[in-house]
Design a protein around this motif. Sequence first.
Motif, PDB file in Angstrom:
ATOM      1  N   SER A  17       0.908  -1.048   0.157  1.00 20.46           N
ATOM      2  CA  SER A  17       0.059  -0.108  -0.467  1.00 20.46           C
ATOM      3  C   SER A  17       0.781   1.069   0.044  1.00 20.46           C
ATOM      4  O   SER A  17       1.717   1.268   0.716  1.00 20.46           O
ATOM      5  CB  SER A  17      -0.769   0.190   1.252  1.00 20.46           C
ATOM      6  N   GLY A  42      -8.953   1.124  -3.580  1.00 19.91           N
ATOM      7  CA  GLY A  42      -8.421   0.183  -4.400  1.00 19.91           C
ATOM      8  C   GLY A  42      -8.177   0.658  -6.183  1.00 19.91           C
ATOM      9  O   GLY A  42      -7.951  -0.146  -7.337  1.00 19.91           O
ATOM     10  N   LYS A  45      -5.860   1.019  -9.642  1.00 25.32           N
ATOM     11  CA  LYS A  45      -4.972  -0.106  -9.999  1.00 25.32           C
ATOM     12  C   LYS A  45      -5.344  -0.856 -10.628  1.00 25.32           C
ATOM     13  O   LYS A  45      -6.218  -0.793 -10.797  1.00 25.32           O
ATOM     14  CB  LYS A  45      -4.668  -0.850  -8.234  1.00 25.32           C
ATOM     15  N   TYR A  48      -7.058  -4.400 -10.063  1.00 21.91           N
ATOM     16  CA  TYR A  48      -8.691  -3.869  -8.557  1.00 21.91           C
ATOM     17  C   TYR A  48      -9.348  -5.683  -8.253  1.00 21.91           C
ATOM     18  O   TYR A  48      -9.076  -5.574  -8.808  1.00 21.91           O
ATOM     19  CB  TYR A  48      -9.425  -2.397  -8.561  1.00 21.91           C
TER      20      TYR A  48
END
Length: 148
Positions: A17, A42, A45, A48
């Motif tokens: 993270s 998230g 990203k 995800y």
Amino acid sequence: MNKTIFPQINEKNQYPSKWWVIDAEHQNLGRLATEVAKQLRGKNKAIYTPHANVGDFVIVINAEKIEVTGKKLIQKKYYRHSGRPGGMKVETLENLQKRIPTRIVEKAIKGMLPKGPLGRTLFKKLKVYSGVKHPHKAQNPKVINIVN
């Protein structure tokens, strides 16, 4: 054939993270809350997954300088209950902003997170401060600029 990767919760080191700082000064409450919720989940990203905690830590500073449109300062109400008969407390956004400005941002973001155990763990990654100072310098957070 390509395989779909499902990040597991026990693979914490594989998907580390990051820490982000968002300045809430002159930001619209709802637009700020959606951006912060996306970072916590998230969704920005490539890895995800809706059921996994792959989001980042988010620090929100200057929570007392948040802005709202229209008559929300007077009309928007926040409710809380002590659990006792007749224990309902009602407070306007204007009064709550003077008293506890961080709670406004926290409630807006928490309402945009999933309900249940996943939402509770994601909410723990949110840090909201009313001023500019925050105690997370050691994590080297990067700044996110939100454009209204």
